[in-house]
Every structure is written in structure tokens, then in C-alpha cells.
Design an enzyme around this catalytic site. Structure first.
Site, short mmCIF file in Angstrom:
data_model
loop_
_atom_site.label_atom_id
_atom_site.label_comp_id
_atom_site.label_asym_id
_atom_site.label_seq_id
_atom_site.Cartn_x
_atom_site.Cartn_y
_atom_site.Cartn_z
N CYS A 116 -6.32 -1.08 9.96
CA CYS A 116 -7.21 -1.78 10.64
C CYS A 116 -8.07 -2.92 10.18
CB CYS A 116 -9.16 -0.45 9.64
SG CYS A 116 -9.81 -0.79 8.56
N CYS B 18 -11.61 1.75 2.73
CA CYS B 18 -10.68 0.90 3.91
C CYS B 18 -10.13 -0.29 2.73
CB CYS B 18 -10.68 0.28 5.19
SG CYS B 18 -11.57 1.40 6.60
N CYS C 296 -1.13 8.26 8.41
CA CYS C 296 -2.03 8.84 7.85
C CYS C 296 -3.17 7.49 8.56
CB CYS C 296 -2.35 8.75 6.42
SG CYS C 296 -1.10 10.10 6.02
N ASP D 195 -3.31 4.61 7.64
CA ASP D 195 -3.23 3.41 6.47
C ASP D 195 -2.11 2.64 5.89
OD1 ASP D 195 -5.84 1.95 7.19
OD2 ASP D 195 -5.89 4.45 6.73
#
Length: 391
Positions: free
Chosen positions: A134, A184, A107, A109
Site C-alpha cells: 500500500c 504497514c 499476502c 505486502d
């Protein structure tokens, strides 16, 4: 535009352009499709319940990179706690190894958290992480691992992505992460809950006792409803101010955001306000009756339901305490109201300081004494204790 595709690929792979790191470049704040002119002012909502702007609209004409703090950039490039803890390393330190993970590489992450936990004290002696994601996820995971070290397992449950974001700020009043990227950082909060569940030997569900409305700030449905009732909130902006729900990607504010939600703040606000109006009708009729002596006020407070006591306490805070704290740039909000009726204990009012009151040495002494005195004198009830959080 003058670079070939091959040259552009080389720039992206090296991370540099003209000898400068790509991190050093800042995109000018120009409006898309307006010839470089400044972006026009955003329209203000006519409805006080509606948000000023949705997260996906906030992207237009703004530089995302320019919204990160220097600390975030530093953690992206130089994480302090990246790595893993082996079972042998944990045992040599006399600790128990806890390994928890959240997300999936498929996915895009994933984060793995390693704890070395002292079995006698439940204190986390060391913490490390590995992240596939990220730059925001890397920086958030690194800060989360740092915040876990030295805390007990139970204390880590109070670490949220809001705590992490504040830890990464260059200045206390300037956010470290742009609102569109706050989601995130939620992975770090989720993996901490999984690690705590493992360390405590309990199912994860036992640590998740309510439905999450705002994923970015990890605010639950009960938190939002309680904040509306106890503080008499009337707008979505007030909900955001008190709980931080809807402060970031704004998908939970109303329909039309970049992610679909089960619950929206506008709907919750409408539902709770209707419930409050229905419940206050009998109370308003009672208030119209002639008031008795001062002792009758104390009797009235003693005979109130817990919900009515909560509303009375919140009203006094709003009308008498909040203006006093605001003079020094501070604030206060109600977090919970409890009472052990069977044991005959006092009414406990749990509050959280805001603004200049946060971290102030006097918040736990002189300010606390003054707030308790105002509540007791106004409500003519001595058995009221104020319990501040994080003091």
C-alpha cells in the site's frame, strides 16, 4: 452514486475524477448512518486500565486519507530511493551488496531493501528499495532507505517504524500516519533487521532477543515490564506514554481488537503490579524501622539489589527531576539500569528525554549535570552516572 460501474472503473484506473486527482478528495467527517450529523462522543472507560478506544472503532466517522501528512503523500507518489542496486554498481563504489526482503506478494505486502555497504567502515553508502504494498508501505520504505544512508550497520538497528513515522511528519506534534495504518510501516523495520543480519554475517535470531508485544511500535515484552517496574506505572495509558505500545492499532491493549495477540497490555500490567506488590512487602517492613545517620543511607543504597536501586532511582526521577523538566515542557523516562559489581563500577542509569528536552543542546550538558547532582545528593551515593540515549 450517479456513475455507472464502467465509469467508476475508469475513474479508479485513471486515478482522477473531473480532472482532479483522487488524492485531492477528502471524505467529510460524518458519522455512518446518522444522516451526516457529527459523530457522537466516544464513551470513556470506567476502568483506568482499559483503553479509551480500540483501533477498529476509531475508523468510524473519520477520514483515513485526511490523517496522512503531506510528506507521506509526496513519498507515495514520488519516492526518492525506489529502485535496486546491482552487484556491479556496488563493486564500482568499492562496496559490498546486501539484499534483504520481507513479506510475500501473495499476502499483499513485500519489501526488498538494497544496501551498498563499505566493507572497511560498515557505513551504508547507498540504499534503495522495491515494495509491493500500500501507499503507507511505499512511503515508509522510502523514508527508511533514506535514514539508512550514512549510518553504520549497527546504527540502523535503532531505526524503528516510530523513527520512520516521525521522519515523515509535517509538524513534530502531528502524526504522519493514522494509527490504523502504522502496522504497514513495520515491514520497513523488519527488512532493516534482515539486512543488518546479512551484513554482519549473523543469524537474524541473534538480533531478535525478545518477544514483540506491540507489532506497530516494535515494543518488546521486556521493555514493557521494565518500564512498569522502573517508573511505577499503574495504567495502560502510562505504558503507552512511556513505550508507545498500544498507541496505534491498539490490538495489543486488550482482547477485542482487530488482530489477536499472545500478550495484552492489561494482562502484563496486572502481572507485573502483582509481582511488585509481593516484592515490596519486605521492603516496606524495612522502611518502617528507625532511620540511621546519613552514612547509613549510603550504605543502604550500596547494599540494595539492582532491582531495588532501579526503583530508588526511578522514584527520585519521578518526584524531583520530572517536575523540574515539566516546567519547560520536557520529560524523562528510565530505559535501563546497569552496574558492573565485579569491576566496582558506578551505577549507570540510562534515560530517554521527552518533549522539549528531546534534541535540546542543554540536555547533554547543564540538564544532565543537574539530574546527576539531584540523584547523588538524594541517595547519598556519588557513584551514579546518568547516560541519556540519542544525545
Amino acid at each position: 452514486p450517479q456513475l455507472s460501474k464502467k465509469a467508476m472503473l475508469q475513474v479508479l484506473q485513471s486515478g482522477k475524477c473531473g480532472g482532479r486527482s483522487l488524492m485531492a478528495f477528502r471524505v467529510p467527517r460524518r458519522a455512518v448512518g446518522t444522516g451526516g450529523a457529527p459523530p457522537p462522543p466516544l464513551p470513556q472507560p470506567e476502568d483506568p486500565v482499559a483503553p479509551t478506544i480500540l483501533g477498529k472503532e476509531a475508523l468510524a466517522g473519520r477520514s483515513l486519507w485526511a490523517s496522512y501528512s503531506n510528506r507521506v503523500f509526496d513519498r507515495m507518489n514520488n519516492p526518492r530511493h525506489r529502485g535496486e542496486i546491482t552487484r556491479e554498481e556496488a563493486e564500482r563504489a568499492g562496496c559490498k551488496l546486501v539484499v534483504a526482503q520481507y513479506g510475500a506478494e501473495a499476502c499483499g505486502d513485500k519489501v526488498v531493501m538494497y544496501w551498498a555497504v563499505d566493507p572497511k567502515t560498515s557505513v551504508i553508502k547507498d540504499a534503495k528499495f522495491q515494495t509491493f504494498g500500500c501507499g503507507t508501505a511505499i512511503a515508509s520504505s522510502d523514508a527508511t532507505a533514506e535514514l539508512c544512508i550514512g549510518k553504520t550497520v549497527d546504527e540502523t538497528l535503532h531505526i524503528t517504524n516510530i523513527t520512520v513515522e516521525q521522519h515523515l511528519r509535517d509538524r513534530p506534534d502531528v502524526p504522519a500516519i493514522p494509527p490504523q495504518k502504522m502496522h504497514c510501516s513495520v515491514m520497513a523495520h523488519d527488512v532493516v533487521k534482515r539486512a543488518a543480519a546479512q551484513a554482519k554475517g549473523v543469524p537474524l535470531s541473534s538480533l531478535q532477543n525478545n518477544e514483540i508485544v506491540c507489532e506497530c511500535a516494535q515494543v518488546t515484552l521486556s521493555d514493557i515490564k521494565d518500564a512498569i517496574r522502573l517508573n511505577d506505572l499503574k495504567t495502560v495509558d502510562q505504558i503507552t506514554q512511556y513505550t508507545k505500545a498500544g498507541a496505534f492499532c491498539k490490538s495489543c491493549v486488550r482482547r477485542g481488537g482487530h488482530e489477536k495477540r499472545k500478550w495484552y497490555l492489561v494482562d502484563i500490567l496486572k502481572q507485573v503490579r502483582e509481582e511488585m506488590a509481593a516484592a515490596s512487602a519486605p521492603a516496606q517492613q524495612q522502611e518502617q524501622q528507625p532511620a540511621g545517620e546519613e552514612t547509613a543511607v549510603d550504605t543502604a543504597f550500596s547494599r540494595m539489589t539492582l532491582k531495588q536501586k532501579s526503583q530508588a532511582l526511578a522514584r527520585v526521577l519521578r518526584e524531583r527531576v520530572a517536575p523540574m523538566l515539566a516546567e519547560d515542557g520536557g520529560g524523562i523516562e528510565v530505559r535501563d539500569v546497569r552496574e558492573d559489581v565485579a569491576a566496582g563500577g558506578p551505577v549507570q542509569l540510562f534515560v530517554r528525554y521527552r518533549g522539549q528536552c528531546e534534541g535540546c543542546p542543554g540536555a547533554a550538558t547543564f540538564t544532565l549535570t543537574a539530574i546527576q547532582r539531584i540523584l547523588r545528593e538524594t541517595l547519598h551515593h556519588d557513584a551514579i552516572d546518568v547516560v541519556p540515549e540519542d544525545v
